[in-house]
Design a protein around this motif. Structure first.
Motif, PDB file in Angstrom:
ATOM      1  N   UNK A 138       0.824  -1.205   0.000  1.00 35.48           N
ATOM      2  CA  UNK A 138       0.000   0.000   0.000  1.00 35.48           C
ATOM      3  C   UNK A 138       0.858   1.254   0.000  1.00 35.48           C
ATOM      4  N   UNK A 139       1.883   1.261   0.836  1.00 31.26           N
ATOM      5  CA  UNK A 139       2.749   2.445   0.924  1.00 31.26           C
ATOM      6  C   UNK A 139       3.587   2.592  -0.334  1.00 31.26           C
ATOM      7  N   UNK A 193       2.984   9.949  -0.548  1.00 30.31           N
ATOM      8  CA  UNK A 193       4.182   9.361   0.043  1.00 30.31           C
ATOM      9  C   UNK A 193       5.045  10.439   0.708  1.00 30.31           C
ATOM     10  N   UNK A 194       5.189  11.590   0.056  1.00 32.67           N
ATOM     11  CA  UNK A 194       5.958  12.678   0.657  1.00 32.67           C
ATOM     12  C   UNK A 194       5.277  13.199   1.923  1.00 32.67           C
ATOM     13  N   UNK A 195       3.935  13.254   1.882  1.00 31.37           N
ATOM     14  CA  UNK A 195       3.199  13.662   3.082  1.00 31.37           C
ATOM     15  C   UNK A 195       3.413  12.678   4.214  1.00 31.37           C
ATOM     16  N   UNK A 196       3.391  11.378   3.915  1.00 35.22           N
ATOM     17  CA  UNK A 196       3.631  10.360   4.933  1.00 35.22           C
ATOM     18  C   UNK A 196       5.047  10.459   5.474  1.00 35.22           C
ATOM     19  N   UNK A 197       6.013  10.706   4.587  1.00 31.75           N
ATOM     20  CA  UNK A 197       7.414  10.792   4.988  1.00 31.75           C
ATOM     21  C   UNK A 197       7.627  11.946   5.976  1.00 31.75           C
ATOM     22  N   UNK A 198       7.052  13.107   5.666  1.00 30.79           N
ATOM     23  CA  UNK A 198       7.216  14.274   6.530  1.00 30.79           C
ATOM     24  C   UNK A 198       6.421  14.116   7.819  1.00 30.79           C
ATOM     25  N   UNK A 199       5.186  13.627   7.702  1.00 34.51           N
ATOM     26  CA  UNK A 199       4.333  13.512   8.892  1.00 34.51           C
ATOM     27  C   UNK A 199       4.855  12.469   9.872  1.00 34.51           C
TER      28      UNK A 199
END
Length: 338
Positions: A37-38, A46-52
């Motif tokens: 999924x990721x 993906x960039x939002x997940x990486x930063x968050x």
């Protein structure tokens, strides 16, 4: 089908046009295979997940250190001379957040640090480093896995916009032209196809998308060692072909989609890439063949002009362009002669 553009299962650029709706437990299915999924996420998510991931863990453990300091009475400005704070120089939520950030990013301890007389703070720090280390490994690994996927490499494979039907070596064939747009080679290339069409079984069961294999070959081989110059792949319309009964007339009323897949190995990384496209009846041309690509030599190298990649010409076998006359016309001709 004749009234408009036919819907596709696979788009011309190889993307899947199938969407699933009303599936029970879809979220659970996606979370069960969280890695895929990721990796399949779009870049903006993906960039939002990486930063968050970083911001969330910094804030969460910063709040934990602030609560620990509050429970230990470290936030009071006036403290007894013998009082030892759990985290030195942390008297505000901002200070606790900065301590969490410094710990997780291993900037180092100077102004703010944990005292050895507070086991709860030490345990929280160990828990933070272990959990955030695992989270960072997962997110960073998924980030790199998406970068390393051969999906972008497959986009540099070019298929002809049209599929042509003409004679080749005395046999009626479906012809496709394929080219590699990069300098790095694609080795062990193999082109295969699936013919998708509605089908009704002998029992009356209606199959929306029946699949039949369509094999392609280069001259007399089904594989080519490498794709260095644009090549033409052939599918012979013999008795074994699912398109065996195709004619210039039936092509106008048939309802099918030919999905073509090129499987190859990238020479640079030895990983496998797959490129796809599809052709509907409106994209077939009966009695045409591809124009030869002009290949020149310059400085000891071959130069291919891709401006002519999709150009076609009438087949040298003119009999293919003759429209078959129906039985009524034949009877009328016979009657007029009598």
């Amino acid at each position: 089908m004749n009234g408009g553009i036919q819907r596709r299962v696979v788009s011309k650029n190889g993307h899947n046009n199938i969407r699933t709706d009303n599936v029970d437990g879809m979220v659970k299915l996606y979370l069960h295979d969280i890695w895929t999924t990721v990796v399949d996420m779009k870049w903006r998510y993906k960039l939002t997940l990486f930063v968050s991931t970083f911001l969330t863990t910094w804030i969460f453990f910063g709040m934990l250190f602030y609560l620990i300091a509050m429970a230990n009475n470290d936030l009071h400005i006036e403290q007894a001379s013998n009082h030892t704070p759990c985290v030195m120089n942390v008297a505000t939520l901002t200070g606790a957040y900065l301590f969490s950030l410094e710990s997780q990013t291993t900037i180092g301890y100077g102004f703010r640090h944990i005292s050895e007389e507070c086991p709860l703070a030490i345990l929280t720090l160990v828990l933070q480093l272990v959990l955030t280390g695992l989270a960072e490994i997962f997110v960073t690994g998924a980030f790199l896995a998406k970068l390393a996927r051969p999906k972008k490499r497959s986009e540099s494979v070019k298929f002809s916009q049209l599929a042509l039907i003409s004679k080749h070596k005395g046999q009626l064939c479906v012809m496709l032209r394929v080219a590699n747009m990069r300098r790095s080679l694609l080795v062990q290339c193999q082109l295969s196809g699936k013919l998708l069409f509605p089908y009704v079984t002998e029992e009356g069961e209606k199959i929306q998308l029946h699949q039949e294999p369509v094999d392609f070959q280069i001259e007399s081989n089904d594989q080519c060692p490498f794709l260095v110059l644009p090549l033409i792949f052939y599918h012979v319309l013999d008795e074994r072909s699912p398109l065996a009964n195709l004619t210039a007339e039936t092509l106008k009323v048939r309802n099918f989609e030919l999905v073509v897949t090129l499987n190859a190995t990238m020479e640079s990384t030895a990983s496998t890439c797959q490129s796809r496209t599809s052709y509907v009846p409106q994209e077939f041309r009966w009695g045409y063949e591809f124009k030869p690509l002009p290949i020149a030599t310059h400085g000891g190298k071959y130069v291919t002009d891709f401006n002519c990649f999709d150009e076609i010409q009438i087949s040298s076998d003119s009999s293919l362009l003759q429209e078959p006359r129906n039985e009524k016309l034949l009877l009328e001709e016979k009657y007029s002669k009598d």
